[in-house]
Design an enzyme around this catalytic site. Structure first.
Site, short mmCIF file in Angstrom:
data_model
loop_
_atom_site.label_atom_id
_atom_site.label_comp_id
_atom_site.label_asym_id
_atom_site.label_seq_id
_atom_site.Cartn_x
_atom_site.Cartn_y
_atom_site.Cartn_z
N SER A 57 0.82 -1.21 0.00
CA SER A 57 0.00 0.00 0.00
C SER A 57 0.86 1.27 0.00
O SER A 57 1.66 1.48 -0.92
CB SER A 57 -0.96 -0.05 1.19
OG SER A 57 -1.88 0.98 1.11
N ASP A 110 -0.27 -4.12 -3.98
CA ASP A 110 -1.42 -3.23 -4.13
C ASP A 110 -1.07 -1.79 -3.74
O ASP A 110 -1.61 -1.25 -2.77
CB ASP A 110 -2.61 -3.74 -3.31
CG ASP A 110 -3.94 -3.38 -3.97
OD1 ASP A 110 -3.98 -3.30 -5.21
OD2 ASP A 110 -4.94 -3.17 -3.26
N HIS A 131 -7.74 -5.35 -0.61
CA HIS A 131 -6.45 -4.66 -0.52
C HIS A 131 -5.46 -5.55 0.25
O HIS A 131 -4.36 -5.83 -0.21
CB HIS A 131 -6.70 -3.34 0.22
CG HIS A 131 -5.58 -2.35 0.19
ND1 HIS A 131 -4.80 -2.12 -0.92
CD2 HIS A 131 -5.13 -1.49 1.16
CE1 HIS A 131 -3.91 -1.18 -0.63
NE2 HIS A 131 -4.08 -0.79 0.63
#
Ligand code: NAG
Ligand code: NAG
Length: 357
Positions: free
Chosen positions: A163, A191, A257
């Site tokens: 992330s 991601d 996610h």
């Protein structure tokens, strides 16, 4: 000693470089409860910690590394590859994605440097967490330069960022590129976060100039994660935006996610403990993939820890909806047994969405 001089002068250069930026644009603020360390020099050791984990016995031992003066513990084996893991928003407590990745690396016996920047990434401080990525990346670059005289080069390191951590990794690679002329041998973006990073210039987000090889796994594209391809190779799992394991969960996008790290952790364990691989197919877009236009044998690649270093392009794959998620080669071609229901439902949704048929 000549070599040491070289390294010291590089370190000096890096400090001067950042020192200059610091004087002209230093910004250390607190907004509400949210600290910002923007263009600050890396001197606040309490906000970015480096935890070195080395295999010992059947477990691992942990040591803290000072980025300016790292001391490698007795028992450190430089022949074992080093994995650097950078968590995302919220910190290690809530980032189960990067925690699973570190745990998998520790379990299979790698050296791992866990970058803990929780004080700069705490909820609800997303905006400041995003601004702080610059600071964290700078501390990582300084550690990397400091490790050079100890015989540990970033060129042998693989950085995995989840992330916001993916962008931290990219920034760190970018710094090293500028200062040393070379970067990590590999960055894996799990991601990479979307918010704020959609429109910024490349220096501020993970892209393929940040390491010799950049592989990216997309699992919540368009919500928490970025949609567009940014690595040498980009994998879109189950279409890239909604994961089968998350269909009936309370927060499907957030769950999706997090799945990026769970898939990746599984691929790390598979390398040692056996199990299916994540087999993906090269395809221009998800529409072509769903229509079966990319079902050729030449176009396959493995996603995850074992991705082939020279894989390039955009790939699609499916997974099961519970661990182990990888379907492997056989199941992939013979029968999508475990994933079939979840995936067919997902395909139907996508078809409607894209009005392909
Ligand atoms: C690790 O070793 C200890 C002592 O030898 C043993 O009690 C423990 O079960 C082992 N753990 C694993 C996961 O193998
Ligand atoms: C791995 O992820 C799962 C699911 O999010 C979580 O329950 C588990 O605690 C994680 N493991 C570690 C070691 O963080």
């Amino acid at each position: 000693m000549k070599k040491m001089g070289d390294f010291s002068s590089r370190l000096f250069f890096i400090v001067v470089l950042f020192g200059t930026l610091d004087r002209s644009a230093s910004l250390q603020l607190i907004i509400g409860d949210c600290p910002i360390y923007f263009f600050e020099r890396c001197i606040h050791s309490e906000v970015v910690k480096f935890i070195l984990s080395i295999p010992s016995g059947n477990g691992s031992s942990l040591y803290e590394l000072d980025p300016f003066n790292p001391v490698l513990p007795r028992g450190f084996n430089s022949l074992i590859p080093i994995k650097v893991v950078v968590h995302g928003y919220g910190g290690l407590d809530i980032d189960t994605s990067s925690r699973n990745v570190s745990k998998a690396y520790q379990d299979v016996g790698y050296n791992v440097i866990i970058v803990d920047w929780k004080p700069l990434a705490e909820i609800p401080c997303y905006t400041t967490a995003y601004l702080n990525t610059w600071y964290v990346a700078q501390c990582i670059s300084i550690l990397m330069v400091s490790l050079l005289p100890l015989g540990v080069s970033p060129e042998i390191m693989h950085v995995v960022g989840f992330s916001l951590g993916a962008h931290v990794s990219g920034l760190a690679g970018n710094n090293l590129q500028k200062v040393l002329g070379s970067s990590f041998y590999r960055i894996t973006g799990l991601d990479p976060a979307l918010p704020f990073f959609a429109t910024l210039n490349n220096d501020w987000k993970l892209d393929k100039t940040d390491a010799a090889f950049v592989d990216v796994i997309h699992t919540s594209a368009g919500t928490f994660g970025k949609l567009e391809a940014t690595g040498h190779v980009d994998f879109y799992v189950n279409g890239g935006s909604l994961q089968p394991a998350c269909q009936y969960r309370k927060y499907p996008p957030l769950c999706s996610h997090i799945m990026a790290g769970l898939y990746f952790a599984e691929s790390i364990r598979n390398t040692v403990f056996g199990g299916h691989s994540f087999i993906a197919r090269k395809c221009d877009n998800v529409g072509h993939y769903i229509l079966g236009l990319c079902n050729t044998f030449e176009n396959m690649a493995i996603m995850g820890e074992n991705v082939y270093y020279f894989t390039r392009g955009t790939y699609y794959l499916e997974t099961g909806d519970q661990p182990p998620y990888a379907l492997g080669f056989q199941e992939y071609y013979l029968k999508r047994s475990r994933s079939s229901d979840a995936f067919s439902a997902f395909v139907e949704k996508l078809k409607n969405f894209f009005k392909i048929i």
